[in-house]
Structures are given as structure tokens and as C-alpha cells.
Motif scaffolding. Structure first.
Motif, PDB file in Angstrom:
ATOM      1  N   MET A   1       0.821  -1.196  -0.059  1.00 50.86           N
ATOM      2  CA  MET A   1      -0.112   0.052   0.143  1.00 50.86           C
ATOM      3  C   MET A   1       0.793   1.400   0.042  1.00 50.86           C
ATOM      4  SD  MET A   1      -2.936  -0.868   2.661  1.00 50.86           S
ATOM      5  CE  MET A   1      -4.170  -2.249   2.478  1.00 50.86           C
ATOM      6  N   THR A   2       1.189   1.749  -1.416  1.00 47.07           N
ATOM      7  CA  THR A   2       2.384   2.524  -1.422  1.00 47.07           C
ATOM      8  C   THR A   2       1.786   4.061  -0.475  1.00 47.07           C
ATOM      9  OG1 THR A   2       1.353   3.172  -3.689  1.00 47.07           O
ATOM     10  CG2 THR A   2       3.402   1.910  -3.503  1.00 47.07           C
ATOM     11  N   ARG A   3       0.436   4.279  -0.778  1.00 51.80           N
ATOM     12  CA  ARG A   3       0.124   5.713  -0.202  1.00 51.80           C
ATOM     13  C   ARG A   3       0.181   5.496   1.337  1.00 51.80           C
ATOM     14  NH1 ARG A   3      -3.308   9.406  -2.044  1.00 51.80           N
ATOM     15  NH2 ARG A   3      -3.490   8.599  -4.042  1.00 51.80           N
ATOM     16  N   VAL A   4       0.000   4.427   2.176  1.00 49.29           N
ATOM     17  CA  VAL A   4       0.265   4.191   3.594  1.00 49.29           C
ATOM     18  C   VAL A   4       1.554   4.210   3.925  1.00 49.29           C
ATOM     19  CG1 VAL A   4      -0.258   2.904   5.386  1.00 49.29           C
ATOM     20  CG2 VAL A   4      -1.916   2.930   3.858  1.00 49.29           C
ATOM     21  N   GLU A   5       2.509   3.764   3.165  1.00 47.63           N
ATOM     22  CA  GLU A   5       3.706   3.807   3.241  1.00 47.63           C
ATOM     23  C   GLU A   5       4.323   5.091   3.161  1.00 47.63           C
ATOM     24  OE1 GLU A   5       6.004   0.866   1.175  1.00 47.63           O
ATOM     25  OE2 GLU A   5       5.308  -0.912   2.278  1.00 47.63           O
TER      26      GLU A   5
END
Lengths: 629, 254
Positions: free
Chosen positions: A507-511
Motif C-alpha cells: 500500500m504505497t500511499r500508506v507507506e
């Protein structure tokens, strides 16, 4: 037939037909599938197919699986099915030269003895019988290669592992690795002396040592390893050039500041070679080594340092870099599976020429703000303190290890140079004989080159990654280089398998949010902590002044003037406030991410029902009696 | 033959439209879809902790499809034939110039359409993973498609059973029990037990009849043709049983 009897009879007949068709069709249609995954995770790659089609001598694969025990673990059961079907797919391509069988090692059976003898791991399961879940490969000359346990987590590399196993069995004699190095630990046959890395090479490959004053390279060499090589004369450089054009497999470790270089035989007496570089190859390949060494505070490795008065202390030294997996390429098989750091000692930077026609891939890089340190200083026993004084943070990460790939051109456009002959007549005669054996000049690659270039030679030193007390590795330097050797020495088919990307989709956005929060909060936290420290130091100072004189009068503030008393009160308030802010920062850290989670959770649990409800209400409103006016 | 085909198509069209209208005339379909979506969301986010997996991957979402279908879809199909028997409309329906095959197919397709709508309204989940990361959309589409085909298999059980009994409640209960059997056959607990009693080969054989087994490869993004054929064949099997059981009733009525 009466209607009453017709129904059960027809039902039974239809069900029987269905069961029969399923039982017949299921095994027949095994393997007929379309792979919809983006990276084609479940399709045999061309590399595997090539290896399988070119098997010369029959290869036996024995799949060892305790069915009864495995069935209790969904992951294992699913993976066993996957392996069985992958083996079927292999068999379908390879034909009769690949013989596959499965054994089920129940306790105290012959199959269990066979599995144990081959070195399959018996996994303890609570209560029930041990689980055997591995693969034994054998060939006609009784070579055996084993995967002791097929871990479901390693599904990504399953095809590579299997194909490599088959390729190795098909070509039993190990590849030949030639090693050229001026480092003492990298010379010798690696049997019982030298660096751990040299000994590892000797274990898995046929090791050929190349002398510094070589006139020819080993004839059947598959991979050339150069670790801090000497300055090559034209003839030697031409030999290396021709090898790379013909075989194309090389690992080159160069260094602007080789801290572990001992100098020549007469310890310390001779000229100590500090720098090695890519010489004339650099210009041709578009890769050059920086003049200066690099220091990096972000990845500084904790090392033992003199603390004065004979004591030692552990502190992070920016000239020793510990590159974590996050700074490595996840796409390359060489680095994808490394879980620990790869450590470097005063490395240089590899400067890539943007216009180079060859494909390069950065495998390891520094943190975002390294600093140049002059090589002549870096090579001395520079302390961490002195390094920090020289530190000027740059704003770009620098490559430490790259992979160069493609069809290359010769660095000798005019053809072979003439060898420099030794003065001694006998030696000259020998040299001439050697030189004459060399094959004719070619000017472009016969085979795509695959070269690993690392900007540090010290990384092979045991001190940087092996715990000398129990000789276990604490960093992945050895694994990194051995991976590279494995990958380079296999044939090109194995190399193409490497291109398989990981199926993990984070989950790139969360990272990104987490990273941003970390950065913001760490800065703030560091600032608050340092101001807290200052306040506390000042408080102590004021209290000390108070206590020395005021102590006996019972009034600690007696000796302070009004201003200082006000400051004291102020400081105490500050400290309380800073502490509470620090606490709230820790709370804030996850607040945004938690907020996002609860929003998405709400939308996903109630969003659909709300829309459906709204549509229902609308329909009801339209249809209610009297709606049609 | 031509007449039969015409009668079948007429029956299909008539019963499809009639049943579909029936679903949406009462709040049944709305309530059904809403509760289904809520449960699916709840299991995905709370039981499977989708967000904590940190992966832009819908597997914790698809994991629950067979289990929720097992509970919900028999409720959708329970009224397809049981109602006709209870209301006495079956006799009227069966006297019309339509084939039973056409009627049964139409009814099943109507229920299937409602199931498809429920799946369509899980679109926030698909948007969510695309917002959070970059998922493998082709494989997600395949899994959705297989999930829809699997839903048809669950519905066909319920439809056929409802032709056998006159009570909706009974039809639902029997439907769930049969659906459970075909789901759990691939469940590790069950296959483990079967393998323990009858041998590993029988365990594998039983697992071949499980929806879980056939849905599993689709969840990974691989279209296994035999699994697709299994579901289609399964629907055909229960549709045939449905027709037999209804025609039995017709001949009994005459």
C-alpha cells in the motif's frame, strides 16, 4: 417406468454422469490455464524452457511430501499442489529426460529413510508426525542436490531454485572462477586460508588463482572475479577485454581507498596500492569510479573505536557504510532476498555516463546525503569525529554496486597490443608461449555481458561481515557476492529468470504517509528532546548555585537573584510542557493513518449498503400510490 | 425441436423478467444486497484485518466470498419454486406453452443477476485498493468473474432444492446444508479428517468437488479452465435436477 420411480433414477443417473465427468476431466485438464497476473507469475519462463529442452543426461527429481501431515496446513497443502503442477509443467516441456516421482515418507517407512539420507528436513509439527516437504534431484553420475524444505514464503523464487537445481545436475562439474586480486586475503587456493569469501568460492566452484603478472587467463574460465586488481598493462587489459567479450561474466570490485590493502609481499615495505579502478574499460562502458571516497551518516556502521585510555566504545562511523535492504534493488535476484545489510569500508561512487549505450541497474546505493571524503584521508585511520568534520552532505544518493548488461564493444579498437616481454630470456620465452595461446581479437561481444561492479574492495574483508568468534556472518556481504556468482555462473537461461519481479504490492500511499509522518515527527522529536536536555542542564546549573550556598538555610533559592528565580520557574514549566508535547507526538504519529483507515473502513462497510438503500427509497418513492400525477 | 427452442426462449424471457421484477418489487433484494455488502465489508476489514496486511491485494476480500455465498445465496433462490408450489401458481405456469428448461433457466438467471448486482456494488473495495497502491487489476477482474460464476453454482443448488419442497424455510435450510458440503469439502479441516480416515488419495478426490479448491487458483489470478468448467458443469447438473424435479411435479399434478 412409473413416474414415481423415474425421478430418483434420473437424479442418480445425472449425478453419476457429473461425478464421472469431473473425475475424468480434472486430471486431463490439469495445466490448462491462463495466467492473468501482471508479472505472469504462474507461467514457465523462457529461461526454464530452454534449460529443460537442453537436458543431455536424464535428471531425476523426487518430490518428498508427507501428505497426511501436510493436509492439516492450508499453506503447505496449497503449495504442494502448486509444486506438483509446476513439476508436471516441467515434465511436459522436458520430456523423458526429466523423471519425476513423489514419495510420501510416513513414519518408519523406507521412504522416510530415503528422505533423511538425502538431507530433507523433518519439520516438527505439534502432535502429529513430522512433515517432510522437500525435493531431491539426482543425475546419472550420482550427483545429488537437495532443497531440504520448500518454504511456502519462497514461492517467488521457486522456479529459479528448481531450474537452477536442474541446470546444475545437468552440468555436474562446477563452473570455473578465476580470481585476480592484490589483496592478501583473496589470493591462494581458498582451501584453508584467505577470506571467508575466497573459501566459499572454493567450496562451490573450481577456483583458479590469477597471478598479478599474468600473460594469459585460465582457458576454461567461466567467471572472472577481480578484487582490487593491480594496474593492468595493455596486454593484460586486452586479455580481460577479450574474456569479457567472449564469456561476458565478471565481478569487479574496485576501490578509491582500499583500507585493507597491505602492500606487496614485504609487509608494508613495498608501495601500497590504495586505488584500483576500471581503467580504460570505464570510458567504454560509461562507468567510472570517483576519485574521492564516500562517507554516509545515514547508513553509518557501528564499529568499535578507541575511546582513549585503552578503553573501546561502539560508535557509528560514517566512513563505514551499512546499506540496508531498503537501499538495494528489489528486482534483481542478487539483492532481492538479502535481509541484512551489506557493509562497505570507505567505498567510492560509481559515476554512470547517461549516454552510455549499455544497460545499467543500480543494485546498492548510499543514503540520500553522502559526503565526499578525499581518498588519501579516507584510507588512513580516520576517526568518526574527523570524518564528521570533513563531512559536506551532498544532495544525491550515489551508486555503490551496479549491474552492467548488454553487448559490449572492445576497449581496443585497433586490435591486440603486443605484450611487454620480461627482460629475462627464459621468462620471456614462457610468456611468449602463454601469449600465443590467446584467441584472435574480436571487437564486439559474442555473448551479452553481465558484469557486477562494486565500488569497494574492502567489503570482502571478514572484519566487515563475519563474526570472528563463531565465524557466522552478521551482514550479507558474502551472500551478496555468492548470489552474484551463482547468477553469473549459471547459463543465460537462469539470468532471464531473474527478471521476475516480486508479486508483493504494498500500500504505497500508506507507506508514504508513514514515511512523511516519521520524518516530520522525528525532526520535531529530536528538537524537543534536545531542548529538554538543555533546559534540564540549565536547571541543574541553577540548582547547584542555589544548593551550595542556600543549602544550610533550607532555602535552595536563597542565593539566586530575582531574575534567576523567575528563570527557574520558567524552566520547570518548560520541561513539563515539553514532556507532554513529546507524549502527544507519539500519539499523533499514527493519527493520520488511523484516520484514513477508519474512513476507508466506513466507506467499504457502509458505502455499498447506503447506495443500495438510497436506490430502494427512490424506487419506492416513484412507485408509491399517487406518484403518477 | 424448433418449437421446443422457441418455447424455451419464451419461457426463459418471461420467467426472467417476472422473477427479476419480483425481486425488486419487495424490499427483499435491496435488504439482501445491503446486508451482504455489510457482512463482506465487515469480514474483510475486521476479521481479515485488510488494512493491517499492508498489501494492495484483494485476497482478504475474496477469501470470504464462498463462505458468504453459502449463507446468502440460498436465501435468494429459496423462493424461486417453493413459492409457486405454495401459491398454487405452479399449475398455471406449467400449463403455459413454455418448456420447464426455459422457465428454470430464466429463474436462475434472475437470481444470478441479483448476485451480480451485489458484486458490482462492492466497487468501493476495488477503488480502495487502487487508491492505496497499485494492485494487479487484470487478476482482480478474473477473480471477480470466477466469483460470479461460483455464485451461479450456489444459486443453482438453492433453485433445484426449492423445486423439491414446498416451504421456503425448508428450501433455505436444505440449500445451505448442501452448499456447506460443497464448500467445506475443500476445507483443510475436512480434507484432513477424510484423508485420515480413508487415505490421502480419497482426501484429494473429495477436494476436487469443493468450490474452495476451484476458487483458490482464481484468487491467485490464474484462470484454470477445469475450474471454470467445473462450475459451469455444476450449474448444468443442478439445472437438470431442477427440471427433472419440477416436471415430476407437473406429471404428478396432471
Amino acid at each position: 417406468m412409473t413416474p414415481r420411480a423415474f425421478q430418483p433414477a434420473a437424479t442418480a443417473l445425472i449425478v453419476a454422469i457429473f461425478v464421472a465427468v469431473v473425475l475424468i476431466l480434472q486430471p486431463v485438464m490439469r495445466g490448462a490455464r491462463a495466467d492473468f497476473t501482471e508479472q505472469k507469475l504462474y507461467t514457465l519462463s523462457d529461461g526454464t524452457k530452454n534449460v529443460l529442452r537442453s537436458i543431455d543426461e536424464p535428471v531425476d527429481l523426487t518430490f518428498v511430501y508427507t501428505r497426511r501431515t501436510g493436509q492439516e496446513y492450508p499453506a503447505v497443502r496449497a503449495y504442494a499442489t502448486r509444486i506438483r503442477e509446476l513439476l508436471d509443467a516441467y515434465k511436459a516441456v522436458a520430456g523423458p529426460d526429466l523423471r519425476i516421482r513423489e514419495i510420501d515418507p510416513e513414519p518408519f517407512s523406507e521412504a522416510e529413510d530415503e528422505a533423511l539420507a538425502a538431507g530433507i528436513v523433518a519439520v516438527d509439527t505439534d502432535g502429529s508426525d513430522p512433515l517432510y516437504f522437500g525435493l531431491i534431484g539426482g543425475n546419472t553420475v550420482d550427483d545429488e542436490r537437495v532443497i531440504p524444505f520448500l518454504a511456502p514464503e519462497q514461492e517467488e523464487t521457486l522456479e529459479y531454485d528448481l531450474t537452477r537445481l536442474i541446470a546444475r545436475l545437468d552440468r555436474p562439474e562446477p563452473p570455473t572462477v578465476g580470481v585476480l586480486s592484490t589483496l592478501q586475503g583473496m589470493s591462494g587456493d581458498g582451501r584453508d586460508s584467505g577470506y571467508t569469501f575466497l573459501q566459499e568460492i572454493a567450496k562451490s566452484f573450481t577456483l583458479k588463482e590469477i597471478n598479478e603478472d599474468f600473460f594469459s587467463l585460465p582457458e576454461d574460465m567461466d567467471v572472472l572475479v577481480m578484487v582490487h586488481p593491480p594496474v593492468l598493462n595493455d596486454w593484460q587489459a586486452w586479455l580481460v577485454d577479450q574474456f569479457i567479450l567472449r564469456q561476458g561474466r565478471a565481478i569487479i570490485l574496485v576501490d578509491p581507498a582500499a583500507k585493507t590493502s597491505q602492500g606487496s609481499a614485504f609487509a608494508g615495505m613495498g608501495e601500497r596500492q590504495i586505488r584500483s579502478d576500471l581503467g580504460r574499460f570505464g570510458d567504454v562502458w560509461g562507468v567510472t569510479l570517483s576519485d574521492d571516497a564516500l562517507a554516509d551518516t545515514e547508513t553509518a556502521l557501528p564499529i568499535q573505536a578507541e575511546a582513549g585510555e585503552g578503553r573501546t566504545t561502539v560508535l557509528r562511523h560514517p566512513l563505514y557504510l551499512a546499506a540496508p535492504p531498503a537501499l538495494m534493488s528489489h528486482d534483481s535476484l542478487i539483492t532481492a532476498d538479502l535481509g541484512r545489510t551489506v557493509n562497505f569500508g570507505a567505498p567510492g561512487a560509481l559515476i554512470l555516463d547517461e549516454e552510455s549505450p549499455f544497460e545499467t541497474e543500480v543494485l546498492v546505493r548510499t543514503g540520500p546525503a553522502p559526503s565526499w571524503i578525499p581518498a588519501d584521508r579516507a584510507v588512513t585511520e580516520l576517526s568518526a569525529q574527523d570524518t564528521l568534520e570533513l563531512y559536506e552532505a551532498q544532495d544525491t544518493a550515489q551508486p555503490l554496486a551496479i549491474r552492467l548488461h548488454g553487448a559490449l564493444v572492445s576497449a581496443f579498437p585497433d586490435g591486440a597490443p603486443t605484450p611487454d616481454m620480461p627482460d629475462d630470456a627464459v621468462l620471456a620465452e614462457l610468456a611468449r608461449a602463454e601469449a600465443e595461446k590467446s584467441p584472435p581479437h574480436i571487437s564486439t561481444s559474442e555473448r551479452d555481458a553481465e558484469i557486477l561492479i562494486v565500488s569497494d574492495a574492502d567489503m570482502v574483508d571478514d572484519g566487515l561481515y563475519v563474526n570472528l568468534e563463531n565465524s557466522t556472518a552478521f551482514a550479507d556481504n558474502g551472500n551478496f557476492l555468492m548470489n552474484a556468482l551463482d547468477v553469473l555462473s549459471g547459463d543465460a537461461n537462469l539470468l532471464s529468470l531473474r527478471a521476475r519481479a516480486s508479486s508483493r504490492r504494498p500500500m504505497t500511499r500508506v507507506e508514504a504517509m508513514r514515511d512523511a509522518a516519521q520524518e516530520r515527527f522525528f525532526d520535531e522529536q529530536a528538537r524537543l528532546e534536545s531542548s529538554l536536555e538543555q533546559s534540564q542542564a540549565r536547571l541543574q546549573e541553577l540548582q547547584q548555585v542555589g544548593s551550595t550556598d542556600g543549602f544550610f538555610e533550607g532555602d535552595l533559592k536563597a542565593n539566586l537573584n530575582d531574575e534567576e528565580r523567575a528563570e527557574l520557574t520558567q524552566l520547570r514549566e518548560d520541561i513539563v510542557e515539553t514532556r507532554s508535547r513529546l507524549r502527544s507526538i507519539e500519539r499523533d504519529f499514527r493519527r493520520e493513518i488511523d484516520g484514513l483507515e477508519s474512513w476507508l473502513k466506513f466507506i467499504n462497510i457502509f458505502g455499498g449498503p447506503i447506495i443500495i438503500g438510497a436506490i430502494g427509497l427512490f424506487v419506492w418513492w416513484r412507485r408509491r400510490p399517487g406518484a403518477r400525477a | 425441436m424448433k418449437v421446443w427452442l422457441e418455447d424455451t426462449l419464451t419461457g426463459l424471457r418471461a420467467s426472467y423478467l417476472r422473477e427479476l421484477r419480483a425481486y425488486f418489487a419487495t424490499p427483499l433484494a435491496y435488504v439482501f444486497i445491503a446486508i451482504f455488502l455489510m457482512m463482506l465489508g465487515f469480514f474483510t476489514w475486521e476479521a481479515s484485518r485488510f488494512f493491517d496486511t499492508g498489501a494492495a491485494d484483494l485476497s482478504p476480500f475474496f477469501y470470504w466470498h464462498p463462505w458468504l455465498f453459502m449463507i446468502f445465496l440460498p436465501a435468494l433462490s429459496m423462493r424461486l419454486w417453493a413459492d409457486e408450489g405454495a401459491d398454487g401458481t405452479a399449475e398455471l405456469l406449467l400449463s403455459l406453452p413454455m418448456t420447464i428448461t426455459g422457465l428454470a433457466t430464466g429463474k436462475l438467471l434472475a437470481a444470478w443477476t441479483v448476485a451480480a448486482l451485489s458484486l458490482v456494488f462492492t466497487f468501493p473495495m476495488w477503488i480502495t485498493v487502487n487508491y492505496l497502491g497499485s494492485p494487479d487489476n487484470a487478476s482482480i477482474m478474473l477473480t471477480y468473474m470466477m466469483s460470479l460464476v461460483m455464485a451461479g453454482a450456489y444459486l443453482s443448488i438453492g433453485a433445484a432444492v426449492s423445486a423439491l419442497v414446498n416451504s421456503q424455510v425448508l428450501a433455505y435450510i436444505i440449500g445451505v446444508v448442501i452448499a456447506f458440503a460443497f464448500t467445506a469439502a475443500g476445507w483443510p479441516m475436512v480434507t484432513g479428517a477424510v484423508a485420515g480416515m480413508l487415505g490421502a488419495a480419497v482426501g484429494d478426490l473429495v477436494a476436487q468437488f469443493s468450490f474452495l479448491t476451484h476458487f483458490e487458483t482464481a484468487e491467485r489470478g490464474v484462470l484454470e479452465f477445469r475450474s471454470f468448467l467445473f462450475f459451469i458443469g455444476f450449474v448444468a447438473l443442478w439445472l437438470a435436477l431442477n427440471v427433472i424435479w419440477v416436471s415430476q411435479r407437473r406429471s404428478a399434478a396432471r
